[in-house]
Design a protein around this motif. Sequence first.
Motif, PDB file in Angstrom:
ATOM      1  N   THR A  38       0.832  -1.207   0.000  1.00  0.00           N
ATOM      2  CA  THR A  38       0.000   0.000   0.000  1.00  0.00           C
ATOM      3  C   THR A  38       0.860   1.248   0.000  1.00  0.00           C
ATOM      4  O   THR A  38       0.615   2.192  -0.759  1.00  0.00           O
ATOM      5  N   ALA A  39       1.883   1.264   0.851  1.00  0.00           N
ATOM      6  CA  ALA A  39       2.768   2.429   0.944  1.00  0.00           C
ATOM      7  C   ALA A  39       3.509   2.661  -0.368  1.00  0.00           C
ATOM      8  O   ALA A  39       3.600   3.788  -0.862  1.00  0.00           O
ATOM      9  N   GLY A  41       2.608   1.842  -3.250  1.00  0.00           N
ATOM     10  CA  GLY A  41       1.687   2.220  -4.304  1.00  0.00           C
ATOM     11  C   GLY A  41       1.313   3.688  -4.290  1.00  0.00           C
ATOM     12  O   GLY A  41       0.766   4.202  -5.280  1.00  0.00           O
ATOM     13  N   SER A  42       1.603   4.365  -3.183  1.00  0.00           N
ATOM     14  CA  SER A  42       1.179   5.763  -3.079  1.00  0.00           C
ATOM     15  C   SER A  42       2.317   6.748  -2.878  1.00  0.00           C
ATOM     16  O   SER A  42       2.136   7.950  -3.089  1.00  0.00           O
ATOM     17  N   ILE A  43       3.501   6.266  -2.500  1.00  0.00           N
ATOM     18  CA  ILE A  43       4.614   7.163  -2.189  1.00  0.00           C
ATOM     19  C   ILE A  43       5.866   6.695  -2.912  1.00  0.00           C
ATOM     20  O   ILE A  43       6.157   5.498  -2.949  1.00  0.00           O
ATOM     21  N   LYS A 172      -0.398  17.461  -3.272  1.00  0.00           N
ATOM     22  CA  LYS A 172      -0.502  16.144  -2.627  1.00  0.00           C
ATOM     23  C   LYS A 172       0.825  15.394  -2.681  1.00  0.00           C
ATOM     24  O   LYS A 172       1.198  14.695  -1.735  1.00  0.00           O
ATOM     25  N   VAL A 173       1.568  15.541  -3.772  1.00  0.00           N
ATOM     26  CA  VAL A 173       2.871  14.892  -3.890  1.00  0.00           C
ATOM     27  C   VAL A 173       3.836  15.465  -2.865  1.00  0.00           C
ATOM     28  O   VAL A 173       4.607  14.737  -2.238  1.00  0.00           O
ATOM     29  N   ASP A 176       2.897  14.073   0.562  1.00  0.00           N
ATOM     30  CA  ASP A 176       3.352  12.687   0.720  1.00  0.00           C
ATOM     31  C   ASP A 176       4.846  12.637   0.967  1.00  0.00           C
ATOM     32  O   ASP A 176       5.336  11.837   1.780  1.00  0.00           O
ATOM     33  N   LEU A 181       3.430   8.364   5.716  1.00  0.00           N
ATOM     34  CA  LEU A 181       2.364   7.676   6.433  1.00  0.00           C
ATOM     35  C   LEU A 181       2.131   8.259   7.819  1.00  0.00           C
ATOM     36  O   LEU A 181       1.370   7.697   8.602  1.00  0.00           O
TER      37      LEU A 181
END
Length: 225
Positions: A38-39, A41-43, A172-173, A176, A181
């Motif tokens: 999950t991490a 996939g987003s960061i 948002k980038v 992050d 997290l």
Amino acid sequence: MRLLLVEDNERLLGLTRDALARAGYEADGVTTAADARTALGSIAYSVVVLDLGLPDQDGLALLKQIRASGNTVPILILTARSGVEERVRGLDAGADDYLVKPFAQEELQARIRVLLRRPGSLLGRALDLGNLRLDSLSREVTINGTPLSVSPREAAVLEILLRRAGRVVPKKVVEDHLFGLAGEFSSNAVEVYVHRLRKQLTEAGADVEIHTIRGIGYLLACSAR
């Protein structure tokens, strides 16, 4: 730069994350393979430190999945599995380095620095634009060679803008990259860091500007002459 620690021993995870923070790194920590996926996939992480003995999936299988997805993030295996065959399997599966527990935090940090310095990496150490330079390892910022005092958060904002100089970086980038997290943070935190950084750059005579693209994000570019 932000690191991801994948370690099911919460005490070791906390100690390692604290040691990395003292060394100037931002680090997220997860205890399962599912949370790691999950991490990732987003960061966009700079380095992943991966334990093999995870509760929901063997770390070696996770490593293979990461590589199969096309993710080339540097991965350092950190495990109690010390056999030569285990090391060979880890490196053959796509790991960039292998460190056996117990380990010294100083050695882990040295190995991370080596991964970040590798030739051809997208994570080059010196980032330049105009008369501005950021050393991404020491976090030193200079204008025409003169040091500029910035906070770690401001240096992190500057790093991501420099790595995408001339392109709009969505807010948002940046969030992050700064907070990963980590839990809650102020909704205007990024604006505060950008405002401070913009003011410092102007006062120091930098020939670059941070532009706010309303409703989207930020863009770092050389000043118009």
